[in-house]
Every structure is written in C-alpha cells, then in structure tokens.
Design a protein around this motif. Structure first.
Motif, PDB file in Angstrom:
ATOM      1  N   SER A  41       2.468  -8.204  -6.725  1.00  0.00           N
ATOM      2  CA  SER A  41       3.686  -8.194  -5.927  1.00  0.00           C
ATOM      3  C   SER A  41       3.362  -8.525  -4.468  1.00  0.00           C
ATOM      4  N   PRO A  42       4.341  -9.040  -3.716  1.00  0.00           N
ATOM      5  CA  PRO A  42       4.092  -9.369  -2.301  1.00  0.00           C
ATOM      6  C   PRO A  42       3.556  -8.204  -1.459  1.00  0.00           C
ATOM      7  N   PRO A  43       4.095  -6.968  -1.583  1.00  0.00           N
ATOM      8  CA  PRO A  43       3.531  -5.887  -0.761  1.00  0.00           C
ATOM      9  C   PRO A  43       2.049  -5.643  -1.036  1.00  0.00           C
ATOM     10  N   VAL A  44       1.638  -5.636  -2.308  1.00  0.00           N
ATOM     11  CA  VAL A  44       0.236  -5.385  -2.649  1.00  0.00           C
ATOM     12  C   VAL A  44      -0.647  -6.537  -2.187  1.00  0.00           C
ATOM     13  N   LEU A  45      -0.204  -7.767  -2.425  1.00  0.00           N
ATOM     14  CA  LEU A  45      -0.990  -8.920  -1.988  1.00  0.00           C
ATOM     15  C   LEU A  45      -1.091  -8.960  -0.462  1.00  0.00           C
ATOM     16  N   GLY A  46      -0.011  -8.610   0.224  1.00  0.00           N
ATOM     17  CA  GLY A  46      -0.057  -8.579   1.684  1.00  0.00           C
ATOM     18  C   GLY A  46      -1.026  -7.534   2.210  1.00  0.00           C
ATOM     19  N   LEU A  47      -0.994  -6.346   1.604  1.00  0.00           N
ATOM     20  CA  LEU A  47      -1.935  -5.297   2.010  1.00  0.00           C
ATOM     21  C   LEU A  47      -3.372  -5.693   1.690  1.00  0.00           C
ATOM     22  N   ALA A  48      -3.583  -6.328   0.534  1.00  0.00           N
ATOM     23  CA  ALA A  48      -4.938  -6.758   0.172  1.00  0.00           C
ATOM     24  C   ALA A  48      -5.463  -7.793   1.160  1.00  0.00           C
ATOM     25  N   ALA A  49      -4.598  -8.731   1.557  1.00  0.00           N
ATOM     26  CA  ALA A  49      -5.014  -9.739   2.534  1.00  0.00           C
ATOM     27  C   ALA A  49      -5.323  -9.085   3.885  1.00  0.00           C
ATOM     28  N   THR A  50      -4.494  -8.113   4.270  1.00  0.00           N
ATOM     29  CA  THR A  50      -4.738  -7.395   5.524  1.00  0.00           C
ATOM     30  C   THR A  50      -6.078  -6.665   5.487  1.00  0.00           C
ATOM     31  N   ALA A  51      -6.346  -5.984   4.378  1.00  0.00           N
ATOM     32  CA  ALA A  51      -7.620  -5.271   4.237  1.00  0.00           C
ATOM     33  C   ALA A  51      -8.796  -6.235   4.326  1.00  0.00           C
ATOM     34  N   LEU A  52      -8.694  -7.357   3.640  1.00  0.00           N
ATOM     35  CA  LEU A  52      -9.793  -8.323   3.635  1.00  0.00           C
ATOM     36  C   LEU A  52     -10.066  -8.858   5.034  1.00  0.00           C
TER      37      LEU A  52
END
Length: 505
Positions: free
Chosen positions: A232-243
């Motif tokens: 989902s967009p929220p999870v992918l966005g958080l994953a990109a932020t973490a990376l």
C-alpha cells in the motif's frame, strides 16, 4: 571463582545500593511495556478514541526504541549517572501525565514521554552493571536482568488488571511514583559519576537521521499486513523514508568526528556476530510467541487471562536458565558454548512444539516443552549481551550496548511482522479472502474464549497458522545458533573493565 571474588569498580556496599537501584528501575520499565494491555478496554470506556487505541502501545515502543542509542552515546561522553537522572525524571513525569490524561490523544503523547524515559532505563541498566563489575560478573548480573524481563512479561498484565479493577486504570501509571523516587535515590548513591575529560562535538545530525529512519522502519513493521497492505502507498512511503534516512545516517556516521553509532564497531567480529545473533534470537522468539496465547484459546478454550498464564512455564524456564547460566559462566569462564547450545535447544524445542501442536498433543505436554524453550532462551540471551560488552573498548561500552538494544528491538518488531504475515497467509489459504477478512473484522477478539465463538474451519485454520509460526521461529533460532558458532571462543577473565580478550589457549 566464588561470586564474592568478582572484581568490582566500587566498594561492595556501594555496589549493593547501585544494583538494588538498577533492578528497581529496570522492573518499572519492563512492567510498563505491557502493564497497559489489560487496562485498554477501561481506558477506551473512559477516554474514547478507539481508533487510536493501538498508539497507546506503539508510542511507548517507538520512543523507547529510538532513544536507546542516544542514551548509550551520551552516557559514554557525560557519564551514566546524569543520564539516569534524565531517564528517571522523564519516566516519572510521563507516568504522572498519563494518569492525568483527559483524552486519548493526550494519553498517547504522554506515553511517548514515558517511553523516552523507559528507553534510557533499560539501556543504561545494562551499561551500568558492565561498568561496575568485570567480565565474569557481567554474565552473572545480566542474567538477573533477563529474569526481571521474563517475570515482568507475566506480572505486568496481571498487575494492570488488578489495579484497574480495584482502583482505576490511572493507577497503572501512578504506581510508578512511589517506586521511582527511591530508585532515583539509590542510583544517585550507588552509581559513580564519571565522564570524559575532552568535550567532543555531539552528533545531532546523526541523532535526527537515526530517529526518523528507525521510526519509519518500526512503523512499517508494525502497520504492514495489519492496518495496511504490504504494498500500500503508506507502507511503501514509510519504507522509502526509512531507506533514505538510514542510508544518509550511515554516510553521516562515516564522516562525523564523534558518531552516534561508530561504524568501526562492525569491523569487529565479536560485535558484528553478537548483534546479528541477538537480532535473530528476537525474531525467532517473537515470531513463535506472539500467537501462542491465541493457540491456547482456540485449541483448549482458554480465556485471555488463562491463555497468558499458560506461558508461565516458558518464562519460568527463562528466569531459571538466565540466573543459573550466569553462575555457570562465572564458574567456567566460557560463554560461547552456552549461547550456541541455548539457542539450539530452544530451536529444537520449538520444532517439537510445532509438531506436537500439529498432532494436537495435550496441554500438559505442550507446557513441558515450553520449559525447554525458556531454558534455551534464558541460557543464551543475557550471555550474548555479555559477549558484546566484553568485545569492545571501554570507551564504546555505552554505544555498543545501546546499539545491541536497538537491533534487538528491531529484531522483535520484525519477528512480530513475520508472525503476522505467516498467520495471514495461512488464513487466506485455508479460508479464502472473504473468510480471513471476516475473522480480522469480527468481534471474537473480545470474547471470553475464541473457541466458543469461532466455527470449526476457522479454529482449524487458526491452529494451522500458529503451528507455522512455531516452526518458523524454530528455523530462525536454529540459524541464530549456527551464526553464534562463528564467535571466537574466548575465555572471560576476571578483570574490572572491558578489554579485548585473547583466544583461549
């Protein structure tokens, strides 16, 4: 070597005062991790905000995890005692504010403040005992701390239920005050104040980058597969932020004069293998344990309280082995074998538990197997911390211990996410998308016993799903045992401060 002959950096009387304070603050922080769980229904009834309820737990977890490296590094620079004072004051102020909260948003914010203090209490306790005693003593006293965590995991929900029923849910926070103030006095009397003479620049940029990156990663592990789909967009966005933030953090640490997490630590095999093994141990343990009470509910018709109490043999095994394991290290000077065999025994026991659950073995047999799971974990986990502390220079003791705590927390979060993903996969495979979704959105979770409200296919699906988490946990712990075998086989000698240890001849 007799316990009384363990070298200490302070007089015996001062050590006893300090250790009493350390045990007290660790107990408070450990209890607060799960004391709130049984009070959540009453909190919602009083404050409302059901849609935000999970944040009462998540806020504490986030702030206690991300603050650990900061406490470790700052305590290396400015001494343990000032940081203990900061942590205890934050914890007590947060506890008072939680008890005074008038709505759910206030409670979530105040739980975050409380977590900022708890993260320091947990980390600094493990660092301080390594300052006070030598290598052999570290193994002994770290075992006591693991026992405290095991006891708190059982006592926390029970104490929370008693206080909520007899007084009010607000007293699960107020009860920290009469114990926290004496703990602060004991810490001030027992922990010596030491600090570096030089005044290096503080890595503020690293602190911000690590906090944002770690928070985003923890939210991914907490929300993916539960609140949101993995893609989902929220999870992918958080994953990109973490990376992005964690990559920039590594770049920042490489160039900073006094980094928050010195990358040179990972050049040492003891530290590198130790923290990786500890993370694997947490992944395996949480993956296997998360849905264990659920299995007892659907398989044996136990209510939520009884299902939680059925984990007592597991925690009893952890407590017993953590204390006896420390004494065994004192007697032999060896850690590696205990850690390797401890993880191996827990892996085999979890495998037996999974097969036994698949064969629908009686509860008494499963409880007996859980004892061996606990014995293996209790023998290994505190000694992995001791291995790491004995494998770094004294100036890095705080940051190495706090880094280990950070990777341990991340491992636990990953284990929870892995267990959730496995259970969801099995439920979808057994029941189809509609059937699995009905279970997730239904009202069975608040029932006295899930077995009384679920259909036979749903019970069978839940049992099969939890068995998979048992076997997955066994596989991860087995991998941890194999990885631990790559640690150097050092003999711990009786020295009052950390030094690199030569291989045993």
């Amino acid at each position: 070597m007799k316990p009384s002959s363990i070298p200490m950096s302070v007089p015996p009387r001062q050590f006893r005062i300090a250790f009493a304070g350390l045990l007290l603050v660790l107990t408070l922080a450990a209890l607060d991790q799960n004391i709130v769980t049984t009070a959540l229904p009453q909190i919602v009834a009083d404050l409302g905000g059901l849609e935000r309820l999970s944040w009462v737990v998540t806020a504490f977890m986030l702030t206690s995890t991300v603050s650990a490296p900061l406490y470790g590094k700052l305590s290396d620079l400015y001494g343990r005692r000032p940081l203990f004072v900061v942590a205890i004051v934050l914890f007590l102020v947060g506890s008072i504010l939680c008890g005074l909260a008038q709505d759910m948003l206030q409670l979530i914010v105040f739980r975050g403040i409380e977590g900022l203090g708890a993260g320091g209490l947990i980390t600094l306790t493990q660092i301080a005992v390594a300052d006070l005693v030598g290598g052999l003593g570290r193994a002994k006293y770290q075992g006591f701390f693991t026992g405290v965590f095991a006891l708190s995991s059982i006592a926390g929900p029970l104490l929370g239920g008693v206080l909520t029923e007899t007084l009010s849910w607000r007293w699960i926070f107020y009860v920290n005050i009469p114990f926290g103030i004496p703990a602060l006095v004991l810490i001030l009397l027992g922990i010596p104040h030491t600090r570096r003479r030089e005044h290096p620049p503080i890595d503020y940029s690293g602190a911000v980058l690590l906090t944002v990156g770690t928070t985003a990663l923890l939210l991914v592990l907490s929300w993916a597969g539960t609140l949101y789909a993995w893609l989902s967009p929220p999870v992918l966005g958080l994953a990109a932020t973490a990376l992005v933030f964690l990559v920039v953090f590594l770049w920042n640490e490489h160039r900073h004069a006094e980094p928050l997490l010195p990358l040179r630590l990972f050049a040492g095999r003891i530290f590198r293998v130790g923290v990786a093994t500890n993370a694997l141990a947490q992944i395996g343990m949480f993956c296997a344990m998360l849905f264990m009470p659920l299995y007892f509910q659907v398989r044996f018709g136990a209510g939520p309280t009884l299902a939680g109490l059925m984990l007592t043999p597991l925690m009893g095994g952890v407590m017993l082995a953590s204390v006896l394991g420390g004494r065994l290290v004192v007697a032999t000077g060896r850690i590696k074998g205990l850690a390797v065999w401890g993880l191996g025994v827990s892996a085999v026991a979890l495998g037996v538990l999974g097969v036994s659950a698949e064969l629908r073995a009686p509860a008494a047999w499963l409880e007996g197997v859980l004892v061996f799971v606990g014995l293996g974990l209790g023998a290994a986990m505190p000694n992995l911390t001791t291995v790491i502390q004995n494998g770094v220079e004294p100036r890095d003791l705080g940051v190495a211990t706090s880094a280990n705590a950070l990777f341990r927390s991340l491992g636990g979060a990953f284990g929870v996410a892995l267990a959730g993903a496995l259970v969801n996969a099995v439920l979808f495979a057994r029941l189809g998308a509609d059937g699995a979704l009905a279970l997730h959105t239904g009202g069975a979770a608040g029932s006295e016993s899930l077995a009384h409200v679920l259909s036979a296919p749903a019970i069978a699906a839940y049992e099969a799903a939890v068995v998979v988490t048992f076997l997955a946990g066994a596989a991860v712990l087995g991998l941890g045992s194999l990885q631990c075998a790559f640690l150097p086989d050092h003999r711990i000698v009786a020295v009052p401060h950390t030094k690199p240890l030569p291989p045993a001849g």
